[in-house]
Design a protein around this motif. Structure first.
Motif, PDB file in Angstrom:
ATOM      1  N   UNK C  49      60.487 -37.215 -35.760  1.00  0.00           N
ATOM      2  CA  UNK C  49      60.592 -35.898 -36.395  1.00  0.00           C
ATOM      3  C   UNK C  49      59.480 -34.988 -35.912  1.00  0.00           C
ATOM      4  N   UNK C  50      58.297 -35.545 -35.829  1.00  0.00           N
ATOM      5  CA  UNK C  50      57.168 -34.742 -35.357  1.00  0.00           C
ATOM      6  C   UNK C  50      57.351 -34.367 -33.894  1.00  0.00           C
ATOM      7  N   UNK C  51      57.814 -35.306 -33.097  1.00  0.00           N
ATOM      8  CA  UNK C  51      58.020 -35.020 -31.673  1.00  0.00           C
ATOM      9  C   UNK C  51      59.037 -33.896 -31.519  1.00  0.00           C
ATOM     10  N   UNK C  52      60.116 -34.003 -32.255  1.00  0.00           N
ATOM     11  CA  UNK C  52      61.113 -32.942 -32.184  1.00  0.00           C
ATOM     12  C   UNK C  52      60.565 -31.612 -32.667  1.00  0.00           C
ATOM     13  N   UNK C  56      60.769 -28.143 -30.931  1.00  0.00           N
ATOM     14  CA  UNK C  56      61.556 -27.094 -31.584  1.00  0.00           C
ATOM     15  C   UNK C  56      60.711 -25.880 -31.934  1.00  0.00           C
ATOM     16  N   UNK C  57      59.483 -26.120 -32.323  1.00  0.00           N
ATOM     17  CA  UNK C  57      58.623 -25.011 -32.717  1.00  0.00           C
ATOM     18  C   UNK C  57      57.916 -24.410 -31.501  1.00  0.00           C
ATOM     19  N   UNK C  58      58.275 -24.919 -30.342  1.00  0.00           N
ATOM     20  CA  UNK C  58      57.709 -24.396 -29.101  1.00  0.00           C
ATOM     21  C   UNK C  58      56.205 -24.669 -28.963  1.00  0.00           C
ATOM     22  N   UNK C  59      55.696 -25.635 -29.704  1.00  0.00           N
ATOM     23  CA  UNK C  59      54.266 -25.938 -29.618  1.00  0.00           C
ATOM     24  C   UNK C  59      53.911 -26.538 -28.261  1.00  0.00           C
ATOM     25  N   UNK C  63      50.612 -26.296 -25.192  1.00  0.00           N
ATOM     26  CA  UNK C  63      49.826 -27.410 -24.663  1.00  0.00           C
ATOM     27  C   UNK C  63      49.830 -28.669 -25.515  1.00  0.00           C
ATOM     28  N   UNK C  64      50.442 -28.614 -26.686  1.00  0.00           N
ATOM     29  CA  UNK C  64      50.463 -29.793 -27.567  1.00  0.00           C
ATOM     30  C   UNK C  64      51.503 -30.778 -27.041  1.00  0.00           C
ATOM     31  N   UNK C  65      51.063 -31.781 -26.343  1.00  0.00           N
ATOM     32  CA  UNK C  65      52.041 -32.657 -25.699  1.00  0.00           C
ATOM     33  C   UNK C  65      51.864 -34.148 -25.998  1.00  0.00           C
ATOM     34  N   UNK C  66      50.867 -34.522 -26.796  1.00  0.00           N
ATOM     35  CA  UNK C  66      50.722 -35.938 -27.151  1.00  0.00           C
ATOM     36  C   UNK C  66      51.221 -36.175 -28.575  1.00  0.00           C
ATOM     37  N   UNK C  67      52.073 -37.176 -28.745  1.00  0.00           N
ATOM     38  CA  UNK C  67      52.521 -37.605 -30.080  1.00  0.00           C
ATOM     39  C   UNK C  67      51.862 -38.949 -30.348  1.00  0.00           C
ATOM     40  N   UNK C 108      57.433 -35.279 -23.784  1.00  0.00           N
ATOM     41  CA  UNK C 108      56.121 -35.447 -24.420  1.00  0.00           C
ATOM     42  C   UNK C 108      55.501 -36.776 -23.993  1.00  0.00           C
ATOM     43  N   UNK C 109      54.259 -36.949 -24.364  1.00  0.00           N
ATOM     44  CA  UNK C 109      53.565 -38.201 -24.102  1.00  0.00           C
ATOM     45  C   UNK C 109      53.315 -38.915 -25.424  1.00  0.00           C
ATOM     46  N   UNK C 110      53.169 -40.243 -25.350  1.00  0.00           N
ATOM     47  CA  UNK C 110      53.093 -41.033 -26.581  1.00  0.00           C
ATOM     48  C   UNK C 110      51.782 -41.793 -26.672  1.00  0.00           C
ATOM     49  N   UNK C 111      51.227 -41.797 -27.878  1.00  0.00           N
ATOM     50  CA  UNK C 111      49.978 -42.510 -28.087  1.00  0.00           C
ATOM     51  C   UNK C 111      50.093 -43.551 -29.167  1.00  0.00           C
ATOM     52  N   UNK C 112      49.205 -44.517 -29.129  1.00  0.00           N
ATOM     53  CA  UNK C 112      49.190 -45.571 -30.130  1.00  0.00           C
ATOM     54  C   UNK C 112      47.751 -45.772 -30.583  1.00  0.00           C
ATOM     55  N   UNK C 113      47.590 -46.622 -31.585  1.00  0.00           N
ATOM     56  CA  UNK C 113      46.294 -46.839 -32.225  1.00  0.00           C
ATOM     57  C   UNK C 113      46.003 -48.322 -32.274  1.00  0.00           C
TER      58      UNK C 113
END
Lengths: 395, 395, 395, 395
Positions: C49-52, C56-59, C63-67, C108-113
């Motif tokens: 949902x956040x990635x979409x 969708x919000x054009x963020x 430059x916001x490209x890491x989820x 987008x790019x994906x991150x983990x913890x």
């Protein structure tokens, strides 16, 4: 877990917990050291004159029995063949052993100095990496006491473990000689020797070197507290060392004492009242009582200060329990008032008031503060004991 | 990353994160310890009298089920052949096992004390280097709980890793016995056990030893904060320990608690209101609730304090979440006012005001401060919950 | 030796000094993280949902490209056969790889913890001792970013070297995968990561976790300065993190940034003016710009704050030079006024005034203070530049 | 144990205690360094112009004989085959050796810069792990002096031992070349080099980098004292460095000096009176006297400051004893007054008063304070000496 030991326990500890198992310093050591008066200018004559003075002035009968050679007894280098330490052949023509034999012949014990580093503070060869041959040589010379300093230590400090390991090396080496040698650790309080030293040394310095001043601030002794001091420095006024000592005093044990440094009594930088305070607090706080003045030219006042039986008895009391500071209160004129209380054998106590302000002060002392350490009454107090404590031992 | 756990997470953690995987102390342990009242003067009778008193006074029904022998149960030395620890044969004629069996027969659990150093604080043999044989022997004796102290530790502190490694040795040794033994780490907060201990111990002391006083300053407990304290000392007044605890409380987990030390309730140095405060805060802050008074001579007031169901419920609440100090405000008369708030199960809360000043104080508490932890509203609060929190549980 | 780099040098460093040689984060990373809003309650739907919403919000165009998936993606245990990490099969029915593929499909790019300890802060399995298999698994999952936390670290901190070694293990493991993975070190500033991290990580946290408050003091974030903080805590108000950052900002390099933590903009604990301040300072101080609110329910004001081109340009400016605090002055109403100045490309500057007091303030700014970093004039300043700096980018 | 050395001892130490046994810097080194004026923009011309200026301006006759190339002489990488360091072929078309030969031809000595880390502060290749090949290469180039910095050190600090070991590696490597190379340790005072460096280096920086300002506070130099500073930073005003130096000055020895950093005299950020103070204090405090301005465009005033014979004599005095700060007193206008006193050869002294307040001040100096270091009189003082000390050497 920490609780003031009751007397039964304290007596027990005298046998259980000994530094290095060497059986020495069951009460704080007493004696004389070359450094405060002679600095680097020592030789056999200086040492022997002092030894003779201890005997001639009858100071031995008060307990002063160690004659300590501090820095600068050294030859320019170790023996190139064996690596063993050597004395300066000009200053000590009969070697250290020659002096030690004469000290022993006077019924005294002899001490020497070295450094847990590459050089001593005076630039002579240090013992770091030479612990075994040095301890063995000291034993062969008949040495009874080692003061072990901290200059040029190659960065080997920074955690209690690093400092412990460095100083434990010499402790083991001394023990291995089979000769009982009092081990006086002098790392200026770095890494908290009150925590790590009791099992390896008979005493440990807690601060930078003393300065012959009652309370003058000197930037070269910059710390305000000893417990978080990362730079011991030197030139620490006498009352600052008392401040430094206050929180760590209880770490002392029979055979393992906080060392407040060689005393400046009789050196000339304080008046007699100040020296009485100096001597009395070193005694009550269970510091080794090491004299530092020229023993051959003491005033009568100086002699009377260092030979006060009652004060020495506070130091050598068998309970081995340092006094505690109950409170310290700033006064308007600058300086402060302090109340100290200590436990002695036979359920007796010592109470002391210290005024570091420039003026006379009148102070009300709460009976409760004076005689109760914890927040609840010590019920075995009696008036007879209280009377004894009010004696002014210097009248 | 750190965030107050929501209740769902907290419940989950109860199964996931256990100290030593021993499944113990999922709520703070409760019991009685010999030290605060008896110090070094303990024997089998002292222990068993206390155990019987726990049962006879019905304290067990409130959760007090550990009987803890602190220092000085020791013989003068370990068994010379096996190296195993031994009890003093005079104090414990049937050995520790004899006492433990009787404690177990009463339906209670038994604890013992040792030290991660060369000697215990009382000068008996320590466990450093003897972790395996000691843990094995404790297990054979039927021991359920070990308090593990920090004296004479040979300088093995100074970084969290050095302290962790020393204390982890005993943790592993206890686990290796196969017997569940609650591990109560007592290194006085050195090197931040709140950070390193949760995976190896069920609780960890955070400060120097408690003193039976509400707020008296004692120089032997010199630190002003626990997070940068390099000298834990002892003789720490009760409210100072609360101050010490405030920033580190959230490091507790189910099975791994901050230990504020044995309680002084009923020992005589505080009045009943102060002891109520003492007990209530130890409970809310999720400290182990270890009694320290003589259980055979408690006043009715003391009994009523330590058997307050509502307060004990705060301590044993299944959320396992220590209260937080929302603010601390100095008052003109000296001392301060403090607002504390804690989360409990079922979205309930505990709110407490603490007045350490010498006078009664009237204080306005902002609704926002009392009920919101973060800067934004917790929307699920209801008035019904608020009413519950206003009950005075000691009326 | 340290000197503000001239622009020529700064450009050079962009190619010379890269964290881990991975070529990432040449300007501070931008994206979104699950933690601040969802805490432990995450699953595939939350992430997607956040990635979409980013798209969708054009963020993404800003430059916001890491989820970034923060804690609690974990299964109850590692794979018992291989030791590899596993996702919670209920929360992530298609595994982490399933989510990552969808994130990638959105451009987008994906991150983990994970955590450089035995457990994560939320009690899940940590990576200490599992660095290689974890990094390899992350690479296989297509992970582009790792946030690496500090809970339950078994005492492995206390000197920069101990912390460096622990975090360098994961750095090497990530590099060894051959996949470029941005390495976000999160040890809360312990042991000074600004000194030790630039060669092994792309960013490092400098403090305990942020709290959604402008300036509220919270005892759980107790330090007053970051450079001698021995307990990072959490619940640090936004302006406190700015205070913490001030002295260490210059340790940033292209590819290696001070991380002031996930932003709280839009979370509700501050008003819009405060969030504008929050966002602007994170940008000027060259922190990663990681959003933390629920992206699916942002207000228009929130969107306008995080999409301010001029402010984002300060953050992504190619000079890579964080602003400096020129002065901070306490004001009578509480709080303070601060003057900040930063260098940008093409000899331009950014100047900012911050008022943390509760009232409006009028302040005279010395021309000299505003435009000269050293004590001597920067002669290439021109009025044209000064005009530009006076634009209010939020009008 | 620490005591101000008497002159006999000090002379002795000149032969006994030498850093690295290299016989260099028996008085503080003097010369010029590229950094303060040219930063990273250096090349062979910059170096040779300065070398020629030293000769042409007759500065060599005052003792300025080292020409020091600071950071950014480097090629983009080491020699890929041998691992040896290489110079930037554009900036130094004849290599470093070409420049050094020309410097030598002028009768001067040549210095270079590297870093005990992975990169230099300017992002060039560092020497950590390359100590031997780097020292060997420097020797082959004819280098006489190495400044050795501290950036990107991979966390290798935190205890004196960790820092010592890192810097001792280069010390040994330099010694092993057989060429006498002055070793200027620059770790910004971390872990107390005044304690660990004297046996391995000829000088050690005590603080973050100097800023060309008399007393401006800059947050990037945040520490208030050097003895507990955990973040050296940079941009330290000149009088702050004097403050930093005060407690550690006595750690200097002949051959081993506290380095207060390259001087800013003539750079333009202070007025001439301030630069006179700057130069005089660097001299009295026995800092290396390293010029930093553009030697080809000095004002007459600048030349007169740096060629004051009497002041240089204070620095090069054979006693090698840094002055001490006797007191520092805050004045009502802000700033403070300071009294400094230092011992020189032949029982002479230097006395200095420093006024850091914005106004002229009248001050009474106690005769006792001015002429007595310890609390007791130094009896060999004479009026003739006192007169000498009152000369104003800048009239």
């Amino acid at each position: 877990m920490f609780k003031p030991f009751d007397l039964k326990l304290a007596a027990l500890l005298g046998t259980l917990v000994r530094a290095m198992d060497n059986g020495l310093a069951l009460t704080p050591q007493m004696g004389w050291n070359t450094w405060n008066h002679f600095g680097c200018n020592i030789d056999a004559d200086v040492v022997l004159s002092a030894a003779n003075a201890l005997v001639d002035q009858n100071l031995t009968s008060f307990g002063y029995n160690y004659v300590l050679m501090d820095d600068c007894w050294h030859a320019a280098s170790r023996d190139p063949d064996t690596g063993a330490p050597r004395a300066d052949p000009v200053k000590f023509p009969n070697g250290i052993k020659g002096v030690v034999d004469q000290v022993h012949a006077l019924g005294l014990k002899a001490g020497i100095y070295s450094d847990a580093g590459m050089y001593t503070c005076g630039g002579n060869f240090g013992s770091l990496g030479f612990e075994e041959i040095d301890a063995q040589t000291y034993a062969e010379w008949g040495i009874d006491y080692l003061k072990y300093d901290n200059c040029f230590n190659e960065g080997r400090s920074g955690t209690p473990k690093i400092s412990f390991d460095r100083y434990a090396n010499m402790s083991r080496a001394l023990n291995a000689t089979g000769r009982p040698i009092l081990y006086s650790l002098c790392n200026w309080g770095e890494d908290g020797p009150w925590n790590f030293a009791p099992t390896i040394a008979n005493s440990w310095r807690i601060s930078g070197d003393i300065m012959d001043s009652f309370d003058r601030f000197d930037e070269r002794c910059p710390c305000t507290q000893v417990i978080d001091c990362t730079y011991a420095g030197f030139h620490c006024a006498m009352t600052r060392i008392i401040d430094f000592a206050a929180p760590v005093l209880q770490k002392a044990r029979k055979g393992a004492w906080n060392d407040l440094d060689i005393m400046e009594v009789g050196q000339g930088g304080m008046n007699n009242d100040e020296y009485i305070t100096h001597f009395s607090f070193w005694a009550m706080l269970k510091s080794p009582l090491i004299l530092g003045m020229d023993l051959t030219s003491m005033t009568n006042e100086t002699v009377s200060i260092i030979t006060n039986d009652a004060i020495i008895a506070l130091n050598q009391d068998d309970a081995g329990s340092p006094a505690n500071r109950i409170w310290k209160r700033t006064v308007a004129d600058g300086g402060d008032l302090q109340l100290w209380q200590g436990s002695l054998v036979n359920n007796t106590f010592v109470i002391a008031l210290l005024n570091t302000s420039p003026k006379n002060q009148t102070v009300d002392v709460d009976f409760y503060d004076a005689f109760f350490d914890q927040a609840r009454p010590l019920l075995f107090l009696s008036l007879a004991i209280i009377d004894y404590l009010c004696l002014d031992t210097y009248e």
